[in-house]
Motif scaffolding. Structure first.
Motif, PDB file in Angstrom:
ATOM      1  N   PHE A 197      -6.423  37.460  -9.715  1.00  0.00           N
ATOM      2  CA  PHE A 197      -7.613  38.245 -10.043  1.00  0.00           C
ATOM      3  C   PHE A 197      -7.672  38.487 -11.550  1.00  0.00           C
ATOM      4  CE2 PHE A 197     -10.285  40.899  -6.978  1.00  0.00           C
ATOM      5  CZ  PHE A 197     -11.410  40.807  -7.779  1.00  0.00           C
ATOM      6  N   ARG A 198      -6.520  38.809 -12.141  1.00  0.00           N
ATOM      7  CA  ARG A 198      -6.492  39.028 -13.596  1.00  0.00           C
ATOM      8  C   ARG A 198      -6.832  37.741 -14.346  1.00  0.00           C
ATOM      9  NH1 ARG A 198      -2.237  42.712 -12.136  1.00  0.00           N
ATOM     10  NH2 ARG A 198      -0.700  41.024 -12.156  1.00  0.00           N
ATOM     11  N   PHE A 199      -6.400  36.603 -13.808  1.00  0.00           N
ATOM     12  CA  PHE A 199      -6.738  35.320 -14.421  1.00  0.00           C
ATOM     13  C   PHE A 199      -8.254  35.116 -14.448  1.00  0.00           C
ATOM     14  CE2 PHE A 199      -8.002  30.936 -13.352  1.00  0.00           C
ATOM     15  CZ  PHE A 199      -7.641  30.298 -14.530  1.00  0.00           C
ATOM     16  N   TRP A 200      -8.927  35.376 -13.329  1.00  0.00           N
ATOM     17  CA  TRP A 200     -10.381  35.211 -13.269  1.00  0.00           C
ATOM     18  C   TRP A 200     -11.094  36.192 -14.199  1.00  0.00           C
ATOM     19  CZ3 TRP A 200     -12.779  31.111 -11.693  1.00  0.00           C
ATOM     20  CH2 TRP A 200     -12.218  30.299 -10.705  1.00  0.00           C
ATOM     21  N   ILE A 201     -10.565  37.405 -14.323  1.00  0.00           N
ATOM     22  CA  ILE A 201     -11.174  38.382 -15.225  1.00  0.00           C
ATOM     23  C   ILE A 201     -11.064  37.912 -16.668  1.00  0.00           C
ATOM     24  CG2 ILE A 201     -10.937  40.713 -16.180  1.00  0.00           C
ATOM     25  CD1 ILE A 201     -10.195  41.650 -13.342  1.00  0.00           C
ATOM     26  N   ARG A 202      -9.877  37.410 -17.053  1.00  0.00           N
ATOM     27  CA  ARG A 202      -9.721  36.899 -18.415  1.00  0.00           C
ATOM     28  C   ARG A 202     -10.625  35.700 -18.670  1.00  0.00           C
ATOM     29  NH1 ARG A 202      -4.162  37.832 -17.199  1.00  0.00           N
ATOM     30  NH2 ARG A 202      -3.855  35.606 -16.797  1.00  0.00           N
ATOM     31  N   LEU A 203     -10.765  34.850 -17.665  1.00  0.00           N
ATOM     32  CA  LEU A 203     -11.629  33.678 -17.793  1.00  0.00           C
ATOM     33  C   LEU A 203     -13.077  34.106 -18.022  1.00  0.00           C
ATOM     34  CD1 LEU A 203     -11.168  30.540 -17.491  1.00  0.00           C
ATOM     35  CD2 LEU A 203     -12.175  30.805 -15.212  1.00  0.00           C
ATOM     36  N   MET A 204     -13.531  35.085 -17.256  1.00  0.00           N
ATOM     37  CA  MET A 204     -14.901  35.577 -17.429  1.00  0.00           C
ATOM     38  C   MET A 204     -15.074  36.259 -18.775  1.00  0.00           C
ATOM     39  SD  MET A 204     -17.278  38.008 -14.998  1.00  0.00           S
ATOM     40  CE  MET A 204     -16.104  39.356 -14.946  1.00  0.00           C
ATOM     41  N   ASP A 205     -14.074  37.037 -19.195  1.00  0.00           N
ATOM     42  CA  ASP A 205     -14.142  37.698 -20.500  1.00  0.00           C
ATOM     43  C   ASP A 205     -14.350  36.691 -21.622  1.00  0.00           C
ATOM     44  OD1 ASP A 205     -13.835  40.283 -19.598  1.00  0.00           O
ATOM     45  OD2 ASP A 205     -11.678  40.361 -19.943  1.00  0.00           O
ATOM     46  N   ALA A 206     -13.678  35.550 -21.524  1.00  0.00           N
ATOM     47  CA  ALA A 206     -13.711  34.566 -22.597  1.00  0.00           C
ATOM     48  C   ALA A 206     -15.024  33.799 -22.654  1.00  0.00           C
ATOM     49  CB  ALA A 206     -12.549  33.588 -22.441  1.00  0.00           C
ATOM     50  N   ALA A 207     -15.696  33.676 -21.521  1.00  0.00           N
ATOM     51  CA  ALA A 207     -16.934  32.888 -21.460  1.00  0.00           C
ATOM     52  C   ALA A 207     -18.119  33.702 -21.960  1.00  0.00           C
ATOM     53  CB  ALA A 207     -17.186  32.423 -20.030  1.00  0.00           C
ATOM     54  N   ARG A 257     -13.020  46.744  -9.225  1.00  0.00           N
ATOM     55  CA  ARG A 257     -14.020  47.490 -10.006  1.00  0.00           C
ATOM     56  C   ARG A 257     -14.127  46.930 -11.416  1.00  0.00           C
ATOM     57  NH1 ARG A 257     -11.602  51.932  -7.466  1.00  0.00           N
ATOM     58  NH2 ARG A 257     -10.504  52.486  -9.387  1.00  0.00           N
ATOM     59  N   GLU A 258     -12.988  46.522 -12.007  1.00  0.00           N
ATOM     60  CA  GLU A 258     -13.033  45.946 -13.345  1.00  0.00           C
ATOM     61  C   GLU A 258     -13.868  44.671 -13.348  1.00  0.00           C
ATOM     62  OE1 GLU A 258     -10.042  44.235 -16.862  1.00  0.00           O
ATOM     63  OE2 GLU A 258      -9.205  45.103 -15.018  1.00  0.00           O
ATOM     64  N   TRP A 259     -13.616  43.797 -12.381  1.00  0.00           N
ATOM     65  CA  TRP A 259     -14.401  42.564 -12.278  1.00  0.00           C
ATOM     66  C   TRP A 259     -15.883  42.890 -12.090  1.00  0.00           C
ATOM     67  CZ3 TRP A 259     -14.161  37.252 -12.457  1.00  0.00           C
ATOM     68  CH2 TRP A 259     -15.215  36.561 -11.844  1.00  0.00           C
ATOM     69  N   THR A 278      -2.248  22.452 -16.675  1.00  0.00           N
ATOM     70  CA  THR A 278      -1.922  23.008 -15.363  1.00  0.00           C
ATOM     71  C   THR A 278      -1.233  24.354 -15.544  1.00  0.00           C
ATOM     72  OG1 THR A 278       0.274  21.995 -15.240  1.00  0.00           O
ATOM     73  CG2 THR A 278      -1.588  20.702 -14.401  1.00  0.00           C
ATOM     74  N   LYS A 279      -1.383  25.207 -14.553  1.00  0.00           N
ATOM     75  CA  LYS A 279      -0.688  26.492 -14.575  1.00  0.00           C
ATOM     76  C   LYS A 279      -0.358  26.874 -13.134  1.00  0.00           C
ATOM     77  CE  LYS A 279      -0.838  31.161 -16.486  1.00  0.00           C
ATOM     78  NZ  LYS A 279      -1.578  32.091 -17.369  1.00  0.00           N
ATOM     79  N   ARG A 280       0.899  27.232 -12.900  1.00  0.00           N
ATOM     80  CA  ARG A 280       1.340  27.604 -11.564  1.00  0.00           C
ATOM     81  C   ARG A 280       1.526  29.109 -11.480  1.00  0.00           C
ATOM     82  NH1 ARG A 280       5.657  28.716  -8.348  1.00  0.00           N
ATOM     83  NH2 ARG A 280       5.736  27.665  -6.303  1.00  0.00           N
ATOM     84  N   TYR A 281       1.093  29.686 -10.359  1.00  0.00           N
ATOM     85  CA  TYR A 281       1.222  31.120 -10.141  1.00  0.00           C
ATOM     86  C   TYR A 281       2.285  31.403  -9.077  1.00  0.00           C
ATOM     87  CZ  TYR A 281      -2.852  31.573 -13.039  1.00  0.00           C
ATOM     88  OH  TYR A 281      -3.704  31.511 -14.106  1.00  0.00           O
ATOM     89  N   LYS A 282       2.762  32.642  -9.067  1.00  0.00           N
ATOM     90  CA  LYS A 282       3.849  33.018  -8.174  1.00  0.00           C
ATOM     91  C   LYS A 282       3.491  32.781  -6.715  1.00  0.00           C
ATOM     92  CE  LYS A 282       5.599  36.603 -11.305  1.00  0.00           C
ATOM     93  NZ  LYS A 282       5.800  38.063 -11.504  1.00  0.00           N
ATOM     94  N   SER A 283       2.222  32.886  -6.383  1.00  0.00           N
ATOM     95  CA  SER A 283       1.776  32.719  -4.999  1.00  0.00           C
ATOM     96  C   SER A 283       1.773  31.264  -4.558  1.00  0.00           C
ATOM     97  CB  SER A 283       0.361  33.285  -4.848  1.00  0.00           C
ATOM     98  OG  SER A 283      -0.537  32.593  -5.707  1.00  0.00           O
ATOM     99  N   GLY A 284       2.015  30.347  -5.500  1.00  0.00           N
ATOM    100  CA  GLY A 284       1.942  28.928  -5.192  1.00  0.00           C
ATOM    101  C   GLY A 284       0.600  28.308  -5.542  1.00  0.00           C
TER     102      GLY A 284
END
Length: 237
Positions: free
Chosen positions: A80-90, A121-123, A218-224
Motif C-alpha cells: 500500500f505504501r508503494f502505491w501511495i509513493r507511486l501516486m505521489d510521484a506522478a 485514508r492517506e490514499w 524488479t523489486k521483491r516484497y516480503k509478501s512474495g
C-alpha cells in the motif's frame, strides 16, 4: 549548460544513489540538467528553461495467472505504501469511465470513514487531491474534485496530455491500456504480480497487439509480490 559528458556523469551518479528507485518515479526522464532530490524516489532531472514530456505508465495489480480483477488481490501495508509513493510521484491519474466510476464510488467515502485504516485514508485523501483524467464518450459530468474530461481524438489527446504533465501519468484501466498500447503511447508498464492463482478473469492482455517489452527494473516484497517495470520494446510482426 554543461557538456554531454557531465550530464552522463550526473545521470550515472544519480541512478546509483542509495534507496533510489525508478519503480517509484515513473514520470522522470533522466536526461537533463538539474538534479532534484525526492525522498524514496529516483533523482529526477529537469531543465531550467522548461520540462520534458511526461511518461505514461500502465500500472496494475495482477495475479500469477493474469487476472486483473481488483478483488482478487489484497495489498498489505508495505505494498500500500508503494502505491501511495507511486501516486505521489506522478502528475496525475488516467482512467476510462468504468474504472473512474469504480474509484468514485469507493474512495471518497473511505476518506470520511473513521473505521478505515490510516493507509487507506492517506490514499483516499491523496487521490482526492490528485488530478484525475477520464476518457469517456458517454459521460460528461464529473463531480469528484480535480477530475478532468479528456476530449478529442485518442492519440492526439494523450500526446497533448503527456506534454502538460511532466511528472507523468499513471494509467490504471486495462481496456484503455489496450487501446493506448496499440497506438504505441504507453512508455512503461508496471506489473505488480501477486503470488495468487485466481482461477477466473478478467484476464490481462486478451486481444492485445503483440509486442516485445524490455525489463527495466524488479523489486521483491516480503509478501512474495514482485513489481516488474518494463519499457516499450519492438512490435512483433
Amino acid at each position: 549548460m554543461g557538456s554531454l559528458r557531465n550530464i552522463k556523469k550526473a545521470a550515472d551518479w544519480s541512478g546509483s544513489c542509495r534507496g533510489a528507485s525508478a519503480l517509484e518515479h515513473p514520470g522522470a526522464r533522466p536526461n537533463l540538467l538539474v538534479l532534484v532530490p525526492r525522498r524514496s524516489y529516483r533523482w529526477v532531472f529537469f531543465i531550467k528553461s522548461g520540462f520534458t514530456m511526461g511518461l505514461l505508465t500502465f500500472a496494475i495489480n495482477v495475479t500469477l495467472d493474469g487476472c486483473c480483477d481488483h478483488r482478487a488481490v489484497a495489498p498489505d501495508d508495505e505494498l500500500f505504501r508503494f502505491w501511495i509513493r507511486l501516486m505521489d510521484a506522478a502528475g496525475g491519474m488516467l482512467w476510462g469511465r468504468k474504472v473512474y466510476e469504480l474509484m468514485e464510488n469507493y474512495w471518497p467515502a473511505v476518506a470520511r470513514d473513521p473505521k478505515a485504516t490510516r493507509l487507506e485514508r492517506e490514499w483516499a485523501h491523496k487521490l482526492d487531491a490528485k488530478d484525475k483524467f477520464v476518457l469517456s464518450t458517454s459521460r460528461r459530468d464529473y463531480p469528484w474534485g480535480n477530475t478532468h474530461r479528456v476530449e478529442g481524438d485518442l492519440a492526439g489527446a494523450i500526446k497533448r496530455l503527456k506534454k502538460r504533465m511532466p511528472r507523468g501519468l499513471l494509467l490504471g484501466s486495462p481496456n484503455l491500456a489496450k487501446q493506448l498500447h496499440r497506438l504505441g503511447l504507453i512508455d512503461e508498464y508496471l506489473f505488480v504480480v501477486h503470488p495468487i492463482v485466481a482461477g477466473h478473469g478478467p484476464m490481462l492482455f486478451v486481444d492485445w497487439q503483440a509486442s516485445r517489452l524490455k525489463l527495466a527494473e524488479t523489486k521483491r516484497y516480503k509478501s512474495g509480490v514482485m513489481a516488474l517495470r518494463y519499457r516499450q520494446g519492438l512490435e512483433l510482426s
